[in-house]
Design an enzyme around this catalytic site. Structure first.
Site, PDB file in Angstrom:
ATOM      1  N   TYR A 192      15.754  30.741   6.960  1.00 16.85           N
ATOM      2  CA  TYR A 192      14.589  31.453   7.510  1.00 16.85           C
ATOM      3  C   TYR A 192      14.639  31.518   9.026  1.00 16.85           C
ATOM      4  O   TYR A 192      14.943  30.533   9.700  1.00 16.85           O
ATOM      5  CB  TYR A 192      13.296  30.724   7.133  1.00 16.85           C
ATOM      6  CG  TYR A 192      12.926  30.787   5.672  1.00 16.85           C
ATOM      7  CD1 TYR A 192      12.622  32.004   5.052  1.00 16.85           C
ATOM      8  CD2 TYR A 192      12.852  29.621   4.911  1.00 16.85           C
ATOM      9  CE1 TYR A 192      12.255  32.038   3.710  1.00 16.85           C
ATOM     10  CE2 TYR A 192      12.477  29.650   3.572  1.00 16.85           C
ATOM     11  CZ  TYR A 192      12.183  30.866   2.980  1.00 16.85           C
ATOM     12  OH  TYR A 192      11.823  30.904   1.662  1.00 16.85           O
TER      13      TYR A 192
ATOM     14  N   LYS B 139       0.848  -1.201   0.000  1.00 12.02           N
ATOM     15  CA  LYS B 139       0.000   0.000   0.000  1.00 12.02           C
ATOM     16  C   LYS B 139       0.883   1.250   0.000  1.00 12.02           C
ATOM     17  O   LYS B 139       2.079   1.169   0.295  1.00 12.02           O
ATOM     18  CB  LYS B 139      -0.912  -0.017   1.224  1.00 12.02           C
ATOM     19  CG  LYS B 139      -0.161   0.097   2.545  1.00 12.02           C
ATOM     20  CD  LYS B 139      -1.044  -0.228   3.736  1.00 12.02           C
ATOM     21  CE  LYS B 139      -0.273  -0.086   5.028  1.00 12.02           C
ATOM     22  NZ  LYS B 139      -0.950  -0.727   6.174  1.00 12.02           N
TER      23      LYS B 139
ATOM     24  N   MET C 144      11.594  24.732   1.574  1.00 11.61           N
ATOM     25  CA  MET C 144      10.786  23.891   0.690  1.00 11.61           C
ATOM     26  C   MET C 144      11.664  23.055  -0.242  1.00 11.61           C
ATOM     27  O   MET C 144      11.443  21.860  -0.426  1.00 11.61           O
ATOM     28  CB  MET C 144       9.835  24.770  -0.137  1.00 11.61           C
ATOM     29  CG  MET C 144       8.875  23.949  -0.982  1.00 11.61           C
ATOM     30  SD  MET C 144       7.797  24.964  -1.997  1.00 11.61           S
ATOM     31  CE  MET C 144       6.650  25.588  -0.787  1.00 11.61           C
TER      32      MET C 144
HETATM   33  C1  PLP Z   1      -0.204  -1.661   6.890  1.00 12.15           C
HETATM   34  C2  PLP Z   1      -0.781  -2.939   7.301  1.00 12.15           C
HETATM   35  C3  PLP Z   1       0.038  -4.059   7.511  1.00 12.15           C
HETATM   36  C4  PLP Z   1       1.550  -4.006   7.514  1.00 12.15           C
HETATM   37  O1  PLP Z   1       1.992  -3.389   8.694  1.00 12.15           O
HETATM   38  P1  PLP Z   1       3.552  -3.367   9.071  1.00 12.15           P
HETATM   39  O2  PLP Z   1       3.583  -2.795  10.422  1.00 12.15           O
HETATM   40  O3  PLP Z   1       4.217  -2.487   8.061  1.00 12.15           O
HETATM   41  O4  PLP Z   1       4.027  -4.764   8.998  1.00 12.15           O
HETATM   42  C5  PLP Z   1      -0.576  -5.281   7.749  1.00 12.15           C
HETATM   43  N1  PLP Z   1      -1.924  -5.380   7.812  1.00 12.15           N
HETATM   44  C6  PLP Z   1      -2.742  -4.313   7.655  1.00 12.15           C
HETATM   45  C7  PLP Z   1      -4.213  -4.495   7.756  1.00 12.15           C
HETATM   46  C8  PLP Z   1      -2.203  -3.055   7.408  1.00 12.15           C
HETATM   47  O5  PLP Z   1      -3.010  -2.005   7.260  1.00 12.15           O
END
Ligand code: PLP
Length: 389
Positions: free
Chosen positions: A272, A39, A320
Site C-alpha cells: 500500500y 494480568k 492487516m
Molecule cells: C503491571 C504491574 C506490575 C508489574 O510491572 P512490571 O513493570 O512488569 O514489573 C506490578 N505492580 C502493579 C500494580 C502493576 O500494575
C-alpha cells in the site's frame, strides 16, 4: 488447531519462564515472597499455563487486573492466592469471596462499598490496601498534606467489618529509569510507603502480613524495597535491559513463515502507498503476519525480522494480514522457511525501541488468531487457539 500451525505462531518457552523465576528467587532470597504479575493474559503469554507453571514452582501469589482475569485462572484450576490490582464493581464481592480472590482497596469509598457488601452476605473479603505514593493512579493519597488523611482512611478500612486487610502495597512510577532524579523519586515513594505503614500500624495496633511494592525496576535495582514480597512482570518474561543484565531468557518466541517468494525488477513499489520502491532486482518474501496479528504498523519499512541467513528488512507498509521482507541473496530462505519476528535471535527490545514503545506493548499485542505453543522440557505440552470454534 493442526491446520493453523506453521503459519504464524507464538512459542511460549516455559523452561525459560522457570529459569527466570528461579533466578529472580535466588536474587530476592528465601524470606521474600514472589508474586507473579499475570494480568493481560500474562502479558500475552497465556495466563493459565504461566500461572500453572508458577504454581508448580511454588510462587506465592498472582496478580491480575480484573475479576474476569481472576476467574479465568480459578475456572482453570489455579488454587494459589490471586490479587486483583484494579477496579471490581461492588456487585461482584460475593464472587470474590466465593472464589477466594483478594481485592485491592484503593480509597475510602471502595472500602465502604466492599465492607457493606461483605457484611450483607455475612462473609469476609480479603483485601490489600493500595497507597498512592507518587504514581498518581489508584490508591489512598498520602503525599504531603494528604498524609494524615490518608493514614486515617487506611486505619478506618482496617476497622471495617467484613474486610480482612492481609496486605498493603504501592506502585513505583520510575523505578525502571536511570538518573539521579528518578532514583530520588523512587526512594521518596518508598520512604512515604514505609512511613504510612509505620503510622497505620502504630495507630491501629495491627500488622500487615504482606507489604509489597517492588516491580521489575525495583527488583533489579532497589533490593531495599523487597519487604515481604516482590511483584515483577516484565522481568519474569525475560525482556528489557534488566532481564538482559541478569541473564534471563525471553519467554515468547514469535514465529512466522515465508508463504510466497517473488522477484521484482528495480523500480517496483511494494505494498500500500508504495512507500518502498525496489532499487535493484529484489527477491521478496511474503509473510502471513500483519497488524491484525499484532505487528505494529508503525514498524513499516523500519525493522528487520530474523531469517536463517540473518536479518531481513521489512519493506513497505505492513498490511492487516501480511507483510513483505527483502530476502535478496538469502539463498537458504525458501517458501516454508521459518522467520523469527522476536525471540532468542531477534531481540524484542530492539523492535520496541524502533517502534518507540516498550516490549510490554509488543507481547500484549499478539492477537487471538495467533496460536500459542507451550514448550516444556523442550517438548510441546499444550497448544491454544483463541478463535471461537
Ligand atoms: C503491571 C504491574 C506490575 C508489574 O510491572 P512490571 O513493570 O512488569 O514489573 C506490578 N505492580 C502493579 C500494580 C502493576 O500494575
Amino acid at each position: 488447531m493442526e491446520s493453523t500451525l506453521r503459519r504464524t505462531w507464538s512459542e511460549i518457552d516455559l523452561d525459560a519462564l522457570i529459569y527466570n523465576y528461579r533466578t529472580i528467587k535466588e536474587k530476592i532470597g528465601k524470606d521474600v515472597k514472589f508474586l507473579g504479575v499475570v494480568k493481560a493474559d500474562a502479558y500475552g503469554h497465556g495466563s493459565i499455563n504461566v500461572a500453572k507453571t508458577l504454581e508448580e514452582e511454588g510462587a506465592d501469589y498472582l496478580a491480575v487486573s480484573s475479576i474476569d482475569e481472576a476467574m479465568e485462572l480459578r475456572v482453570n484450576g489455579i488454587k494459589m492466592p490471586i490479587l486483583i490490582l484494579g477496579h471490581t464493581p461492588k456487585e461482584q464481592v460475593s464472587r470474590l469471596i466465593e472464589y477466594d480472590i483478594t481485592q485491592a482497596v484503593t480509597c475510602k469509598a471502595k472500602a465502604v462499598e466492599y465492607s457493606e457488601e461483605s457484611v450483607r452476605i455475612g462473609k469476609t473479603l480479603k483485601i490489600h490496601i493500595k497507597v498512592d505514593t507518587g504514581m498518581s493512579r489508584l490508591g489512598y493519597l498520602c503525599e504531603g498534606d494528604y498524609f494524615d488523611n490518608g493514614v486515617k482512611g487506611i486505619c478506618e478500612a482496617l476497622n471495617m467489618q467484613g474486610l480482612d486487610a492481609e496486605g498493603i502495597f504501592t506502585h513505583f512510577a520510575v523505578s525502571d529509569e536511570y538518573g539521579e532524579k528518578n532514583d530520588e523519586y523512587t526512594k521518596k515513594q518508598f520512604k512515604l510507603f514505609t512511613d504510612v505503614i509505620s503510622e497505620v500500624e502504630r495507630i491501629s495496633g495491627r500488622r500487615f502480613r504482606i507489604k509489597h511494592c517492588a516491580n521489575t525496576g525495583a527488583v533489579a535495582r532497589f533490593p531495599e524495597t523487597y519487604l515481604d514480597m516482590v511483584r515483577p512482570g516484565l522481568l519474569l518474561y525475560g525482556y528489557g535491559e534488566f532481564a538482559k543484565k541478569m541473564g534471563l531468557k525471553p519467554v515468547m518466541n514469535l514465529k512466522t513463515t515465508v508463504s510466497t517468494i517473488k522477484i521484482y525488477p528495480e523500480g517496483t513499489p511494494i505494498s500500500y502507498g508504495g512507500i518502498f520502491v525496489t532499487d535493484k532486482t529484489t527477491r521478496v518474501g511474503v509473510l502471513p503476519y500483519g497488524y491484525a496479528d499484532g505487528f505494529l504498523r508503525s514498524l513499516s519499512n523500519k525493522c528487520s525480522l530474523m531469517t536463517k541467513d540473518g536479518p531481513a528488512k521489512v519493506c513497505g507498509k505492513i498490511c492487516m494480514d501480511m507483510c513483505m521482507i527483502d530476502i535478496t541473496g538469502m539463498n537458504n530462505v525458501e517458501v516454508g522457511s521459518e522467520i523469527e519476528v522476536f525471540g532468542k535471535n531477534n531481540s524484542i527490545d530492539t523492535l520496541a525501541e524502533i517502534a518507540g514503545t516498550i516490549p510490554y506493548e509488543l507481547t500484549c499485542a499478539v492477537s487471538k488468531r495467533v496460536p500459542r505453543m507451550y514448550i516444556k522440557d523442550g517438548k510441546i505440552i499444550d497448544q491454544e487457539l483463541m478463535l471461537r470454534m
